[in-house]
Each structure stands twice: as C-alpha cells, then as structure tokens.
Design a protein around this motif. Structure first.
Motif, mmCIF file in Angstrom:
data_model
loop_
_atom_site.group_PDB
_atom_site.id
_atom_site.type_symbol
_atom_site.label_atom_id
_atom_site.label_comp_id
_atom_site.label_asym_id
_atom_site.label_seq_id
_atom_site.Cartn_x
_atom_site.Cartn_y
_atom_site.Cartn_z
ATOM 1 N N UNK A 290 31.561 -10.164 24.571
ATOM 2 C CA UNK A 290 30.128 -9.846 24.590
ATOM 3 C C UNK A 290 29.530 -10.170 25.958
ATOM 4 N N UNK A 291 28.967 -11.329 26.133
ATOM 5 C CA UNK A 291 28.241 -11.675 27.357
ATOM 6 C C UNK A 291 29.101 -12.262 28.472
ATOM 7 N N UNK A 292 30.250 -12.798 28.151
ATOM 8 C CA UNK A 292 31.078 -13.436 29.185
ATOM 9 C C UNK A 292 31.433 -12.500 30.336
ATOM 10 N N UNK A 293 31.829 -11.240 30.091
ATOM 11 C CA UNK A 293 32.133 -10.363 31.240
ATOM 12 C C UNK A 293 30.948 -10.203 32.199
ATOM 13 N N UNK A 294 29.721 -10.208 31.681
ATOM 14 C CA UNK A 294 28.535 -10.137 32.540
ATOM 15 C C UNK A 294 28.395 -11.427 33.345
ATOM 16 N N UNK A 295 28.578 -12.565 32.672
ATOM 17 C CA UNK A 295 28.428 -13.866 33.331
ATOM 18 C C UNK A 295 29.473 -14.065 34.417
ATOM 19 N N UNK A 296 30.662 -13.527 34.213
ATOM 20 C CA UNK A 296 31.730 -13.674 35.202
ATOM 21 C C UNK A 296 31.655 -12.630 36.313
ATOM 22 N N UNK A 297 30.751 -11.659 36.182
ATOM 23 C CA UNK A 297 30.630 -10.601 37.190
ATOM 24 C C UNK A 297 31.660 -9.503 37.041
ATOM 25 N N UNK A 298 32.323 -9.443 35.878
ATOM 26 C CA UNK A 298 33.338 -8.411 35.634
ATOM 27 C C UNK A 298 32.741 -7.118 35.094
ATOM 28 N N UNK A 299 31.471 -7.150 34.705
ATOM 29 C CA UNK A 299 30.783 -5.970 34.174
ATOM 30 C C UNK A 299 29.289 -6.158 34.394
ATOM 31 N N UNK A 300 28.566 -5.044 34.365
ATOM 32 C CA UNK A 300 27.104 -5.081 34.452
ATOM 33 C C UNK A 300 26.516 -4.609 33.134
ATOM 34 N N UNK A 301 25.439 -5.251 32.670
ATOM 35 C CA UNK A 301 24.768 -4.754 31.465
ATOM 36 C C UNK A 301 24.324 -3.304 31.678
ATOM 37 N N UNK A 302 24.566 -2.484 30.665
ATOM 38 C CA UNK A 302 24.236 -1.055 30.768
ATOM 39 C C UNK A 302 22.852 -0.731 30.235
ATOM 40 N N UNK A 303 22.234 -1.668 29.525
ATOM 41 C CA UNK A 303 20.919 -1.442 28.930
ATOM 42 C C UNK A 303 20.059 -2.691 29.115
ATOM 43 N N UNK A 304 18.736 -2.532 29.008
ATOM 44 C CA UNK A 304 17.865 -3.718 29.056
ATOM 45 C C UNK A 304 18.206 -4.729 27.947
#
Length: 161
Positions: A21-35
């Motif tokens: 869920x949120x870990x890839x965003x926190x690690x910089x491996x993905x960007x959230x696609x929606x608000x």
C-alpha cells in the motif's frame, strides 16, 4: 514491515499490507496516482513519523517555514488511530480529499476533519492546504472497541500506554 497499512485501505474485504500500500510511496519506489492515494500515504507517514515524506509531499509554496523536524515532532507527539475518507473530487490536475483522522489524547478520541486540497505538478501530486471542519472530541472508555478498528478493546490496543 508485513503489518497492515496504517491507512487501513481494503482490497475486497482484506486490509492491505503496508508493503502493498503506502510503503512504495514512502520509499520513493512509486508515486501516488490520485489525491486519495497521496492523502492515505501522508496519513500513514504521520502515523509512522516519516517527516521527510510529509515535507516532500507538501507543496513548497504552502509549507511556510515548517521544517522536516517540525513534521516529525508533530507526528511523534500524536497517537494516530484511524483514517476515514469522506469524499474525493478530482478535476484534471486539482483534487480534494475530505477526511477524518482520529487520534487519542488523554484517553479522549479527537477527530481532525479536513477538506484537503491537492495539485499535480510534473506528474506528482502535492498537498497544498485545507479547510478544517469543527473539532470533535469523545471520551474513549478502556473497555470500548478501539477506535483504530483493530477489533480489540481500547485498553488492549491504543490506550495501552
């Protein structure tokens, strides 16, 4: 971390693991696609006291003189216990997420109710500002179900200080 994500989003009837869920965003491996994804990841960052992520996802034109340390201090001094998404709107590169974030303070459940605004710049969603709704406070009894949604009694969960 293989535990449930703090944002408590469900896929089918199961809560997603933090790693999915949120870990890839926190690690910089993905960007959230929606608000909404950004809102959920920011809540999880507050829950986990990830000040750098909170700072980096707050639009520079709106953060004022707040530092990474300020975000970390705020996150560390708050016992977050639940997130509820009320409403989501998106129109192109602008979005709004109305949410309720619950936290405990002195055995009272507080509700931070906000309509947060987001903007997408260079393919990346950023928090800009928000409109706060009236504050709610409720006394949580030790034998009440924990407001975090764990299914445990509050005394065995978030009130177990």
């Amino acid at each position: 971390m293989n535990s449930t994500c703090p944002c408590r989003i469900k896929e089918n009837t199961n809560l997603l693991a933090y790693s999915d869920c949120c870990e890839p965003f926190h690690l910089g491996n993905a960007l959230p696609e929606t608000p909404e994804q950004l809102m959920r990841s920011r809540y999880s960052a507050y829950f986990l006291a990830l000040g750098q992520y909170i700072f980096d996802t707050h639009h520079a034109d709106y953060r004022g003189n707040v530092s990474v340390e300020d975000f970390e201090h705020s996150a560390n001094s708050t016992q977050w216990c639940g997130l509820e998404i009320v409403r989501v709107e998106q129109d192109g590169d602008r979005g709004m997420v109305e949410f309720k974030a619950y936290f405990l303070d002195k055995e009272k459940l507080h509700c931070l109710h906000e309509a947060s605004n987001f903007v997408r710049e260079k393919g990346r969603w950023l928090y800009t500002d928000g409109e706060f709704k009236p504050k709610q406070v409720v006394k949580v009894s030790r034998n009440d179900p924990c407001p975090c949604g764990s299914g445990k009694k509050a005394k065995k969960c978030c009130l177990n200080l």
